[in-house]
Design an enzyme around this catalytic site. Structure first.
Site, PDB file in Angstrom:
ATOM      1  N   HIS A  10       0.840  -1.197   0.000  1.00  0.00           N
ATOM      2  CA  HIS A  10       0.000   0.000   0.000  1.00  0.00           C
ATOM      3  C   HIS A  10       0.874   1.247   0.000  1.00  0.00           C
ATOM      4  CE1 HIS A  10       0.778  -0.569   4.289  1.00  0.00           C
ATOM      5  NE2 HIS A  10       0.256   0.603   4.581  1.00  0.00           N
ATOM      6  N   HIS A  53       1.323   4.004   1.945  1.00  0.00           N
ATOM      7  CA  HIS A  53       1.837   4.783   3.066  1.00  0.00           C
ATOM      8  C   HIS A  53       3.361   4.876   3.015  1.00  0.00           C
ATOM      9  CE1 HIS A  53      -2.029   4.326   5.688  1.00  0.00           C
ATOM     10  NE2 HIS A  53      -2.109   5.307   4.814  1.00  0.00           N
ATOM     11  N   ASP A 101       5.747   4.799   5.026  1.00  0.00           N
ATOM     12  CA  ASP A 101       6.601   3.869   5.758  1.00  0.00           C
ATOM     13  C   ASP A 101       6.584   2.466   5.158  1.00  0.00           C
ATOM     14  OD1 ASP A 101       3.952   3.560   6.626  1.00  0.00           O
ATOM     15  OD2 ASP A 101       4.540   2.863   8.616  1.00  0.00           O
ATOM     16  N   HIS A 102       6.037   2.340   3.956  1.00  0.00           N
ATOM     17  CA  HIS A 102       6.112   1.087   3.212  1.00  0.00           C
ATOM     18  C   HIS A 102       6.722   1.279   1.825  1.00  0.00           C
ATOM     19  CE1 HIS A 102       3.673  -1.439   6.010  1.00  0.00           C
ATOM     20  NE2 HIS A 102       3.317  -0.235   6.412  1.00  0.00           N
ATOM     21  N   HIS A 120      -7.644  -0.521   5.796  1.00  0.00           N
ATOM     22  CA  HIS A 120      -6.608   0.405   6.262  1.00  0.00           C
ATOM     23  C   HIS A 120      -6.433   1.519   5.231  1.00  0.00           C
ATOM     24  CE1 HIS A 120      -3.001   1.719   8.312  1.00  0.00           C
ATOM     25  NE2 HIS A 120      -2.256   1.501   7.237  1.00  0.00           N
ATOM     26  N   ASP A 141      -0.465  -4.033   6.725  1.00  0.00           N
ATOM     27  CA  ASP A 141      -1.248  -3.338   7.746  1.00  0.00           C
ATOM     28  C   ASP A 141      -2.731  -3.706   7.705  1.00  0.00           C
ATOM     29  OD1 ASP A 141       1.179  -2.227   8.225  1.00  0.00           O
ATOM     30  OD2 ASP A 141       0.600  -0.154   7.857  1.00  0.00           O
ATOM     31  N   HIS A 164       4.396  -4.385  11.171  1.00  0.00           N
ATOM     32  CA  HIS A 164       4.835  -3.560  12.297  1.00  0.00           C
ATOM     33  C   HIS A 164       5.037  -4.379  13.561  1.00  0.00           C
ATOM     34  CE1 HIS A 164       4.303   0.503  10.566  1.00  0.00           C
ATOM     35  NE2 HIS A 164       3.311  -0.056   9.874  1.00  0.00           N
TER      36      HIS A 164
END
Length: 254
Positions: A56, A58, A60-61, A113, A132, A170
């Site tokens: 996805h 975001h 932080d990915h 999410h 996530d 995470h």
């Protein structure tokens, strides 16, 4: 032959995954929060990267994708999210034909999410990369989707073989476990798992990946259809989505 999977800590609490086929020499990475630790794994093992899979959009990915990608590396992500992902060489959606590291991969649309979140299931290896959506002892916040969407996504993942390894995104497990105990404090499987998680974190060991069977037995977000959990919430006659939404609401305020 099963692929070798290396769990790679990134940033403060993210995980990425490196997959390697020793027979073909192919190597894939699932999500790139930061390129440096993934480059280190590849260099240490002498593996050549061939594919990057993105779950996805975001930051932080995906932040390390451009730094990690190189000539001949195929970057794969959701067609629905292509407009907000790094440039993709191949787009996928539910049911897409996809082969990575010599193994057929099943793509699941798993919104909730985010709207465009996808998960990747490697049936021969027995691993699902759920980022996530389905997390160890939890699920992602509903930033873009609805409870109906997320419950449908989790239900699809729950239908995988119980021995499936769930590779999530995470290190939130200890906090998720503390919340789970507020929902089902007398669940013996949960009590046992909390003890294991506490010891793992005390030893500075990762709590992921996890087994799907353990998630089904202890993760409150996967148990919204369980009569004893519904009773614990005073929602015996509520439908599963309503119960899931209540659990998510409580977690958001935990």
């Amino acid at each position: 032959m099963s692929l070798e999977i290396v769990t790679v800590p990134c940033l403060s609490d993210n995980y990425a995954y490196v997959l390697h086929n020793a027979n073909t020499g192919e190597t894939a990475v699932v999500d790139v929060p930061d390129a440096a630790p993934l480059k280190q794994v590849l260099n240490d093992r002498g593996w050549t990267l061939t594919d990057i899979l993105i779950t996805h959009h975001h930051y932080d990915h995906i932040d390390g994708v451009e730094d990690l990608r190189g000539p001949g590396v195929r970057v794969i992500g959701a067609a629905a999210d292509a407009h907000r992902l790094p440039p993709l060489d191949q787009t996928v959606e539910q049911g897409s034909d996809l082969i990575v590291c010599g193994e057929s991969v099943q793509v699941f649309d798993t919104p909730g999410h985010t709207i465009g979140h996808v998960s990747f299931y490697f049936p021969d290896t027995g691993a699902a990369f759920t980022a996530d959506t389905l997390m160890a002892m939890g699920c992602g916040r509903l930033f873009e989707g609805t409870p109906d969407m997320m419950w449908a996504s989790l239900s699809a993942l729950m239908a995988l073989p119980p021995e499936t390894t769930i590779c999530s995104g995470h290190e939130y497990t200890a906090a998720n476990a503390r919340f789970a105990m507020t929902i089902e404090p007398e669940n013996p499987d949960l009590i046992s798992r909390v003890q294991q998680i506490t010891q793992a974190r005390a030893d500075n060991r990762p709590t992921v990946p996890s087994k799907l069977a353990d998630e089904i037995a202890t993760n409150p977000f996967l148990r919204a259809n369980v009569p004893t959990l519904k009773a614990a919430l005073g929602m015996e006659h509520a439908d599963d989505v309503a119960v899931f939404a209540e659990i998510r609401r409580r977690k958001d305020n935990f």
